[in-house]
Write a protein that holds these residues in place. Structure first.
Motif, PDB file in Angstrom:
ATOM      1  N   LEU A  13       0.830  -1.204   0.000  1.00  0.00           N
ATOM      2  CA  LEU A  13       0.000   0.000   0.000  1.00  0.00           C
ATOM      3  C   LEU A  13       0.863   1.252   0.000  1.00  0.00           C
ATOM      4  N   LEU A  14       1.983   1.226   0.725  1.00  0.00           N
ATOM      5  CA  LEU A  14       2.902   2.366   0.735  1.00  0.00           C
ATOM      6  C   LEU A  14       3.480   2.609  -0.650  1.00  0.00           C
ATOM      7  N   LEU A  15       3.864   1.538  -1.340  1.00  0.00           N
ATOM      8  CA  LEU A  15       4.427   1.686  -2.683  1.00  0.00           C
ATOM      9  C   LEU A  15       3.398   2.301  -3.636  1.00  0.00           C
ATOM     10  N   ILE A  16       2.146   1.887  -3.511  1.00  0.00           N
ATOM     11  CA  ILE A  16       1.103   2.440  -4.378  1.00  0.00           C
ATOM     12  C   ILE A  16       0.842   3.903  -4.037  1.00  0.00           C
ATOM     13  N   CYS A  17       0.911   4.236  -2.758  1.00  0.00           N
ATOM     14  CA  CYS A  17       0.773   5.645  -2.374  1.00  0.00           C
ATOM     15  C   CYS A  17       1.894   6.487  -2.970  1.00  0.00           C
ATOM     16  N   LEU A  18       3.112   5.953  -2.988  1.00  0.00           N
ATOM     17  CA  LEU A  18       4.227   6.670  -3.610  1.00  0.00           C
ATOM     18  C   LEU A  18       3.985   6.860  -5.103  1.00  0.00           C
ATOM     19  N   ALA A  19       3.410   5.833  -5.752  1.00  0.00           N
ATOM     20  CA  ALA A  19       3.057   5.983  -7.168  1.00  0.00           C
ATOM     21  C   ALA A  19       2.020   7.077  -7.349  1.00  0.00           C
ATOM     22  N   GLY A  20       1.017   7.117  -6.458  1.00  0.00           N
ATOM     23  CA  GLY A  20      -0.006   8.161  -6.538  1.00  0.00           C
ATOM     24  C   GLY A  20       0.577   9.550  -6.363  1.00  0.00           C
ATOM     25  N   ILE A  21       1.556   9.685  -5.471  1.00  0.00           N
ATOM     26  CA  ILE A  21       2.203  10.983  -5.276  1.00  0.00           C
ATOM     27  C   ILE A  21       2.954  11.389  -6.541  1.00  0.00           C
ATOM     28  N   ALA A  22       3.655  10.423  -7.161  1.00  0.00           N
ATOM     29  CA  ALA A  22       4.357  10.730  -8.408  1.00  0.00           C
ATOM     30  C   ALA A  22       3.372  11.147  -9.497  1.00  0.00           C
ATOM     31  N   TRP A  23       2.242  10.445  -9.596  1.00  0.00           N
ATOM     32  CA  TRP A  23       1.227  10.805 -10.596  1.00  0.00           C
ATOM     33  C   TRP A  23       0.628  12.181 -10.311  1.00  0.00           C
ATOM     34  N   GLY A  24       0.651  12.597  -9.052  1.00  0.00           N
ATOM     35  CA  GLY A  24       0.122  13.908  -8.712  1.00  0.00           C
ATOM     36  C   GLY A  24       0.917  15.057  -9.295  1.00  0.00           C
ATOM     37  N   THR A  25       2.145  14.790  -9.731  1.00  0.00           N
ATOM     38  CA  THR A  25       2.954  15.845 -10.354  1.00  0.00           C
ATOM     39  C   THR A  25       2.702  15.959 -11.851  1.00  0.00           C
ATOM     40  N   ILE A  26       1.902  15.048 -12.422  1.00  0.00           N
ATOM     41  CA  ILE A  26       1.678  15.067 -13.868  1.00  0.00           C
ATOM     42  C   ILE A  26       0.982  16.356 -14.294  1.00  0.00           C
ATOM     43  N   GLY A  27      -0.110  16.710 -13.591  1.00  0.00           N
ATOM     44  CA  GLY A  27      -0.880  17.886 -13.976  1.00  0.00           C
ATOM     45  C   GLY A  27      -0.061  19.156 -14.014  1.00  0.00           C
ATOM     46  N   PHE A  54       3.698   0.892  -8.598  1.00  0.00           N
ATOM     47  CA  PHE A  54       2.311   0.433  -8.587  1.00  0.00           C
ATOM     48  C   PHE A  54       2.236  -1.080  -8.711  1.00  0.00           C
ATOM     49  N   TYR A  55       2.989  -1.648  -9.659  1.00  0.00           N
ATOM     50  CA  TYR A  55       2.961  -3.097  -9.848  1.00  0.00           C
ATOM     51  C   TYR A  55       3.599  -3.821  -8.663  1.00  0.00           C
ATOM     52  N   ALA A  56       4.647  -3.241  -8.077  1.00  0.00           N
ATOM     53  CA  ALA A  56       5.243  -3.859  -6.889  1.00  0.00           C
ATOM     54  C   ALA A  56       4.231  -3.890  -5.748  1.00  0.00           C
ATOM     55  N   GLY A  57       3.459  -2.813  -5.624  1.00  0.00           N
ATOM     56  CA  GLY A  57       2.441  -2.775  -4.579  1.00  0.00           C
ATOM     57  C   GLY A  57       1.318  -3.756  -4.803  1.00  0.00           C
ATOM     58  N   ALA A  90      -8.803  -3.145  -5.823  1.00  0.00           N
ATOM     59  CA  ALA A  90      -9.753  -2.174  -5.281  1.00  0.00           C
ATOM     60  C   ALA A  90      -9.072  -1.221  -4.308  1.00  0.00           C
ATOM     61  N   ASN A  91      -8.266  -1.764  -3.388  1.00  0.00           N
ATOM     62  CA  ASN A  91      -7.536  -0.915  -2.451  1.00  0.00           C
ATOM     63  C   ASN A  91      -6.507  -0.051  -3.171  1.00  0.00           C
ATOM     64  N   ALA A  92      -5.873  -0.620  -4.194  1.00  0.00           N
ATOM     65  CA  ALA A  92      -4.846   0.123  -4.925  1.00  0.00           C
ATOM     66  C   ALA A  92      -5.439   1.343  -5.615  1.00  0.00           C
ATOM     67  N   VAL A  93      -6.605   1.170  -6.233  1.00  0.00           N
ATOM     68  CA  VAL A  93      -7.218   2.287  -6.946  1.00  0.00           C
ATOM     69  C   VAL A  93      -7.629   3.391  -5.976  1.00  0.00           C
ATOM     70  N   VAL A  94      -8.115   3.016  -4.782  1.00  0.00           N
ATOM     71  CA  VAL A  94      -8.439   4.036  -3.783  1.00  0.00           C
ATOM     72  C   VAL A  94      -7.175   4.777  -3.355  1.00  0.00           C
ATOM     73  N   ALA A  95      -6.081   4.032  -3.170  1.00  0.00           N
ATOM     74  CA  ALA A  95      -4.827   4.661  -2.740  1.00  0.00           C
ATOM     75  C   ALA A  95      -4.295   5.635  -3.778  1.00  0.00           C
ATOM     76  N   THR A  96      -4.549   5.366  -5.053  1.00  0.00           N
ATOM     77  CA  THR A  96      -4.043   6.268  -6.097  1.00  0.00           C
ATOM     78  C   THR A  96      -4.792   7.595  -6.128  1.00  0.00           C
ATOM     79  N   LEU A  97      -5.849   7.732  -5.317  1.00  0.00           N
ATOM     80  CA  LEU A  97      -6.502   9.032  -5.216  1.00  0.00           C
ATOM     81  C   LEU A  97      -5.601  10.056  -4.532  1.00  0.00           C
TER      82      LEU A  97
END
Length: 327
Positions: free
Chosen positions: A18-32, A252-255, A262-269
């Motif tokens: 879950l931590l790894l997926i959260c890190l992916a979500g943070i990285a994706w947050g810089t896209i915009g 994301f894939y490591a996570g 389902a949990n991964a997609v919520v974490a990517t928010l």
């Protein structure tokens, strides 16, 4: 006094999925913010920047695989699970391509809410259909809190009346969210039998094969520029490809090895929450009570997520190639 016995590799603590997926979500947050800066400096459309981002990611991953001596191994692993590999790569391309269209046609706020909000709902429904049981109240509450936070973060103070094609944009966002949900769901079995690096190389190259021609054709049809002389924009494209695609999807894939889709997609928010935080800290945006409340609701929802069981996933063939666990 007996010497200290070494801790076996299998029992060493590893980063939480879950931590790894959260890190992916943070990285994706810089896209915009990065796409916004590149678009202003270069005049390139967001969809074309997304295509160049995919090309940069694929090139970086292929070079890394070549240097590591794993290029042939990635090819063999991909051929061992062709159906799911193609599904994950193509669905990832669908998610990204239509997300950029949704942002352009319906606006960043509406496109983000519809696309990213639809994905956890679809996965909750899919899980319920598979198990032939209603979702647990806790799971429903987590998704509801996360979606409430997403709406507050994305729509607080947003101007949506200037969207050029709102209906088409919402349709594109629905397609994007569906692609994201199905890509995450299809990636889970592969993540349990392939190491994250190989899976990232395989799926991101397949995604780039779809995204690059689509972005170029769309730009040509709309008579948009295909290039720029602004060096800073190209550096941003490289950043977008290497960090927000190659590295982020690897995380994301490591996570996904220990976390349900389902949990991964919520974490990517964390993606829109991070984008709002960047806008406040670095771009001079003023935080509002609604956006602050939404930010903390997303964090609270993610904090309730548990780890998925590590049982083997049926339906994917294991290969004879020894693939090491990620350190």
């Amino acid at each position: 006094m007996s010497p200290r016995r070494p801790i076996p590799l299998a029992t060493r603590r590893r980063p939480s999925g879950l931590l790894l997926i959260c890190l992916a979500g943070i990285a994706w947050g810089t896209i915009g913010p990065a796409v916004q800066l590149a678009h202003r400096a270069s005049g390139l459309s967001p969809s074309l920047l997304g295509s160049y981002r995919a090309a940069a990611a694929a090139l970086a991953l292929l070079v890394a695989a070549l240097v590591a001596g794993r290029l042939r191994e990635c090819w063999v692993l991909g051929r061992a699970n062709p159906g799911r590999a193609v599904a994950v790569g193509s669905l990832t391309a669908v998610f990204q391509f239509f997300f950029f269209l949704a942002v352009v046609w319906a606006g960043v706020s509406v496109g983000t809410v519809v696309a990213l909000g639809l994905a956890p709902v679809l996965l909750l429904v899919l899980k319920s259909v598979r198990s032939r049981a209603l979702p647990r109240p806790g799971a429903l509450a987590t998704v509801a809190v996360a979606l409430a936070g997403l709406c507050l973060v994305s729509l607080a103070g947003a101007e949506v009346s200037t969207a050029p094609h709102p209906v088409l944009g919402i349709l594109a966002a629905l397609v994007s969210g569906t692609g994201f949900a199905l890509a995450a769901d299809a990636a889970v079995p592969l993540a349990r039998v392939l190491d994250p690096f190989a899976l990232t190389v395989i799926t991101m190259v397949l995604a780039a094969v779809c995204l690059v021609p689509a972005g170029l054709v769309l730009a040509w049809v709309n008579t948009e520029p295909l290039g720029t002389t602004d060096a800073g924009s190209w550096w941003l494209v490289i950043y977008l490809g290497v960090v927000t695609m190659a590295l982020a999807y690897g995380l994301f894939y490591a996570g996904l090895r220990t976390t349900s889709s389902a949990n991964a997609v919520v974490a990517t928010l964390l993606e829109p929450a991070t984008a709002v935080l960047i806008a406040v800290l670095f771009l001079g945006d003023e935080p509002t009570p609604a956006s602050a409340t939404g930010f903390f609701l997303i964090i609270a929802a993610i904090a309730t997520l548990g780890r998925a069981p590590k049982d083997p996933v049926p339906g994917v063939r294991r290969t004879s190639i020894a693939v090491p666990d990620p350190d």
